[in-house]
Design an enzyme around this catalytic site. Structure first.
Site, PDB file in Angstrom:
ATOM      1  N   SER A  14      21.461  36.542  58.460  1.00 44.29           N
ATOM      2  CA  SER A  14      20.872  35.894  57.101  1.00 44.29           C
ATOM      3  C   SER A  14      21.066  35.569  56.290  1.00 44.29           C
ATOM      4  O   SER A  14      20.983  34.327  55.713  1.00 44.29           O
ATOM      5  CB  SER A  14      22.433  34.588  57.278  1.00 44.29           C
ATOM      6  OG  SER A  14      23.272  35.134  58.435  1.00 44.29           O
ATOM      7  N   GLU A 139      17.995  49.155  52.597  1.00 42.00           N
ATOM      8  CA  GLU A 139      18.624  48.252  53.703  1.00 42.00           C
ATOM      9  C   GLU A 139      18.708  47.972  54.690  1.00 42.00           C
ATOM     10  O   GLU A 139      19.446  48.842  55.122  1.00 42.00           O
ATOM     11  CB  GLU A 139      18.936  47.068  53.020  1.00 42.00           C
ATOM     12  CG  GLU A 139      19.223  45.825  53.702  1.00 42.00           C
ATOM     13  CD  GLU A 139      20.056  44.553  53.078  1.00 42.00           C
ATOM     14  OE1 GLU A 139      21.061  45.030  52.432  1.00 42.00           O
ATOM     15  OE2 GLU A 139      20.667  43.844  53.981  1.00 42.00           O
ATOM     16  N   ILE A 147      16.022  45.318  69.409  1.00 46.55           N
ATOM     17  CA  ILE A 147      15.677  47.034  69.954  1.00 46.55           C
ATOM     18  C   ILE A 147      16.891  48.047  69.343  1.00 46.55           C
ATOM     19  O   ILE A 147      16.455  49.179  68.766  1.00 46.55           O
ATOM     20  CB  ILE A 147      16.457  46.651  71.466  1.00 46.55           C
ATOM     21  CG1 ILE A 147      15.372  46.188  72.371  1.00 46.55           C
ATOM     22  CG2 ILE A 147      16.663  48.144  72.132  1.00 46.55           C
ATOM     23  CD1 ILE A 147      15.750  45.681  73.972  1.00 46.55           C
ATOM     24  N   LYS A 186       7.159  25.217  56.907  1.00 46.78           N
ATOM     25  CA  LYS A 186       5.693  26.099  58.323  1.00 46.78           C
ATOM     26  C   LYS A 186       6.121  27.071  58.334  1.00 46.78           C
ATOM     27  O   LYS A 186       7.281  27.709  57.429  1.00 46.78           O
ATOM     28  CB  LYS A 186       7.095  25.665  59.910  1.00 46.78           C
ATOM     29  CG  LYS A 186       6.475  24.262  60.328  1.00 46.78           C
ATOM     30  CD  LYS A 186       5.419  23.372  60.408  1.00 46.78           C
ATOM     31  CE  LYS A 186       5.187  22.479  60.969  1.00 46.78           C
ATOM     32  NZ  LYS A 186       3.342  22.311  60.838  1.00 46.78           N
ATOM     33  N   LYS A 188       4.192  29.364  60.071  1.00 51.81           N
ATOM     34  CA  LYS A 188       4.055  29.894  61.404  1.00 51.81           C
ATOM     35  C   LYS A 188       5.473  30.843  61.978  1.00 51.81           C
ATOM     36  O   LYS A 188       5.260  32.538  62.373  1.00 51.81           O
ATOM     37  CB  LYS A 188       3.843  29.224  62.737  1.00 51.81           C
ATOM     38  CG  LYS A 188       3.520  29.711  63.780  1.00 51.81           C
ATOM     39  CD  LYS A 188       2.143  29.924  64.007  1.00 51.81           C
ATOM     40  CE  LYS A 188       1.231  29.135  64.830  1.00 51.81           C
ATOM     41  NZ  LYS A 188      -0.159  28.601  63.598  1.00 51.81           N
ATOM     42  N   CYS A 382      47.928  44.795  48.116  1.00 48.15           N
ATOM     43  CA  CYS A 382      48.239  46.310  49.408  1.00 48.15           C
ATOM     44  C   CYS A 382      48.975  45.292  50.706  1.00 48.15           C
ATOM     45  O   CYS A 382      50.786  45.640  50.035  1.00 48.15           O
ATOM     46  CB  CYS A 382      46.706  45.713  50.276  1.00 48.15           C
ATOM     47  SG  CYS A 382      47.226  47.769  51.519  1.00 48.15           S
ATOM     48  N   HIS A 516      42.680  48.646  46.131  1.00 50.28           N
ATOM     49  CA  HIS A 516      42.478  46.954  46.156  1.00 50.28           C
ATOM     50  C   HIS A 516      41.540  46.855  44.811  1.00 50.28           C
ATOM     51  O   HIS A 516      40.479  47.860  45.084  1.00 50.28           O
ATOM     52  CB  HIS A 516      41.251  46.976  48.091  1.00 50.28           C
ATOM     53  CG  HIS A 516      41.566  47.056  49.195  1.00 50.28           C
ATOM     54  ND1 HIS A 516      42.418  45.225  49.246  1.00 50.28           N
ATOM     55  CD2 HIS A 516      42.501  47.657  49.325  1.00 50.28           C
ATOM     56  CE1 HIS A 516      42.819  45.986  50.404  1.00 50.28           C
ATOM     57  NE2 HIS A 516      43.404  46.792  51.038  1.00 50.28           N
ATOM     58  N   GLU A 518      40.608  44.861  43.511  1.00 45.38           N
ATOM     59  CA  GLU A 518      38.748  43.627  44.056  1.00 45.38           C
ATOM     60  C   GLU A 518      37.492  44.386  44.223  1.00 45.38           C
ATOM     61  O   GLU A 518      36.025  43.991  44.100  1.00 45.38           O
ATOM     62  CB  GLU A 518      38.740  42.292  44.849  1.00 45.38           C
ATOM     63  CG  GLU A 518      39.281  43.117  46.460  1.00 45.38           C
ATOM     64  CD  GLU A 518      40.538  43.741  46.492  1.00 45.38           C
ATOM     65  OE1 GLU A 518      41.388  43.845  46.312  1.00 45.38           O
ATOM     66  OE2 GLU A 518      40.529  43.647  48.027  1.00 45.38           O
TER      67      GLU A 518
END
Ligand code: GLN
Length: 544
Positions: A14, A139, A147, A186, A188, A382, A516, A518
């Site tokens: 995030s 990305e 993993i 920080k 680190k 919809c 849709h 949008e």
């Protein structure tokens, strides 16, 4: 040949990698380059289409009918470049491809392995459909060290080796946390994360450091020293007030310049033209009024579940230079009539969005009724359009048992399952008990609008194309009954079989759409339906 920008994330998830990728692409575009952004998702689902919105947020649908990660919505909203199926791949799809090839015998008896077979499939994916591009931004989902993402990291490491430094750049996004007790930022975690990445064979060229306080010069120099990156290529990224301010902020911090420099491209001293973004920010930061829109839905606890819808409403606000306050209302709470009025009376517009399943549907139907009877602007999308038709059937046309077969068997299927329809590729057929994944009516379909309708005046044309994602359709056999009740079918599939738009011309603003809209709205090009709906809400706000 296209140049590749690989974007990884470290420390925590995030961090806004998707927004960073979208902003960087927008900045490169402003410099005249042709760009495309891609997303590698490390999970094993073949696509996010079967995942709950609570798990993964919204499923973003492309014109070519792919169900993809919601980051592709950001990519499209920031660049205006329509995403395609080939812009999102998951580990699941990669493995599916490799295993299908193995079953066909394509590997000629070889032992099939992660390296080279899986990594080859990833590399091939990264390089498809890139002929007309200057930059491909890829990305990689997840956090370095997981993993699951290892094959993707390995594949892009190989690509650097194959394509060379002048064609590949690595951007790593990390977190520089502020520790209040020490009063310090920080570095680190960033150092550790870069060490992890270099252990996998990747030396980042540019570091994007998310931080809640400005990064002091000394800390920037320290990150540069320990992470082997030039100091100017350590780009601080403070939280922005609006996501549409992010491109301007990254430009001010030199992100686009540093990425180009890493390719060996010196940028001209003059700034690129970013007026598109300054205009958007001016409209967002200096509104001339505000409206409140109630969104009556199911997944209201998780704003990411309605990401594109949220943005499209913001765009409607940009178009009208007003602030749009969105009230997310849980449809399940609307079981009693007085509850509906109490919650909806303060709204200047009511929107029932897309959704799946019966839960909360009676609350949605009550909200449609409230909007219709009280003359409040109503927008159904919809499932929202399907609910508007059921409401009209029950409360205006007198079909008391009106329902949708999605909620179980019914004698009055005003909305029903569709098993056959026409697409560009010809007749599509589905079995009622077939696979759930990838089998809805998906992607762009044309619709023909009726002359002199409200929607014709909103769109300014009679032929439109919009994106779909649904299994059920309004049943055209109920058209006469619904139209007699004032709900007109003003948009239809070109063959006249599938209702695409309904409207009530005797109402201030009442439109239901099966698609849709949008998904196609952009801050610099707000969708006409959202611009018009918000304009109607502005009028409504002057009445109450
Ligand atoms: N559940 C409805 C259908 O499948 C609506 C889907 C949606 O709103 N996206 O038709």
């Amino acid at each position: 040949m296209a140049r590749y920008i690989f974007i990884t994330g470290g420390v925590v998830s995030s961090l806004g990698k998707g927004l960073m990728a979208a902003s960087l692409a927008a900045l490169l575009q402003a410099r005249g380059y042709r760009v495309r952004i891609r997303k590698f998702d490390p999970y094993l689902n073949v696509d996010p289409g079967t995942m709950s919105p609570y798990q993964h947020g919204e499923v973003y649908v492309t014109d070519d009918g792919a169900e993809t990660d919601l980051d592709l919505g950001h990519y499209e909203r920031f660049t205006g470049v329509p995403s395609r199926q080939s812009d999102n791949v998951t580990s699941g799809r990669i493995y599916q491809t490799v295993i299908q090839r193995e079953r066909r015998g394509d590997y000629l008896g070889a032992t099939v392995q992660v390296i080279p077979h899986v990594t080859d499939a990833i590399k091939a994916f990264a390089q498809t459909d890139t002929d007309d591009l200057d930059f491909v931004l890829c990305e990689i989902g997840g956090t370095v060290g997981d993993i699951e993402s290892l094959p993707f990291i390995e594949a892009v490491r190989q690509l650097r080796n194959e394509l060379g430094r002048e064609h590949t750049v690595f951007v790593h996004v990390t977190l520089v946390p502020y520790i209040a007790a020490a009063g310090e930022l920080k570095t680190k975690p960033t150092q550790h994360s870069v060490r992890e990445l270099t252990a996998l064979g990747i030396q980042p060229d540019v570091l994007v450091c998310r931080c809640e306080k400005p990064l002091p010069d000394g800390e920037r120099a320290k990150i540069a020293l320990f992470c082997n990156v030039r100091k100017e290529a350590v780009v601080p990224a403070l939280d922005a007030r609006s996501i549409y301010g992010v491109p301007l902020q990254y430009h001010a911090e030199g992100l686009d310049r540093e990425v180009l420099r890493a390719f060996g491209i010196e940028t001209p001293p003059a700034s690129p033209n970013l007026s598109r973004w300054t205009e958007i920010m001016d409209r967002l930061e200096n509104p001339e009024g505000e409206v409140t829109i109630g969104v009556v839905g199911k997944y209201v606890g998780l704003p990411d579940a309605y990401k594109s819808l949220h943005e499209a409403l913001v765009h409607g606000g940009i178009a009208n230079r007003v602030k749009v306050n969105i009230q997310w209302l849980d449809a399940e709470l609307f079981e009693h009539e007085d509850e509906v009025a109490a919650k909806l009376e303060p709204m200047h517009g009511i929107l029932v969005p897309g959704g799946f399943g019966e839960r909360g549907s009676e609350g949605k139907i009550s909200s449609v009724r409230f909007a219709r009877e009280r003359n409040v602007p109503f927008f159904g999308i919809c499932l929202g359009m399907q609910m508007a038709c059921i409401e009209g059937a029950r409360n205006v046309a007198g079909i008391a048992g009106a329902s949708t077969t999605e909620f179980g068997p019914t004698d009055e299927p005003v909305v029903g399952l569709i098993t056959e329809w026409m697409s560009k590729e010809g007749l599509q057929k589905r079995a009622a008990d077939g696979d759930l994944g990838g089998t809805m009516r998906l992607g762009a379909y044309p619709a023909a609008l009726k002359g002199n309708s409200v929607v014709e005046s909103i769109y300014g044309t009679r032929e439109i194309s919009e994106r779909h994602r649904h299994r059920y359709e309004v049943n055209v056999h109920y058209r006469d009954a619904l139209e007699t009740g004032g709900l007109l079918f003003t948009g239809m599939s070109p063959d006249g079989a599938l209702p695409e738009i309904v409207e009530r011309p005797d109402h201030p603003w009442f439109v239901g759409v099966q698609f849709h809209p949008e998904l196609k709205s952009k801050p610099f090009d707000p969708h006409p339906l959202f611009a018009s709906f918000v304009a109607a809400a502005v009028k409504q706000s002057r009445l109450v």
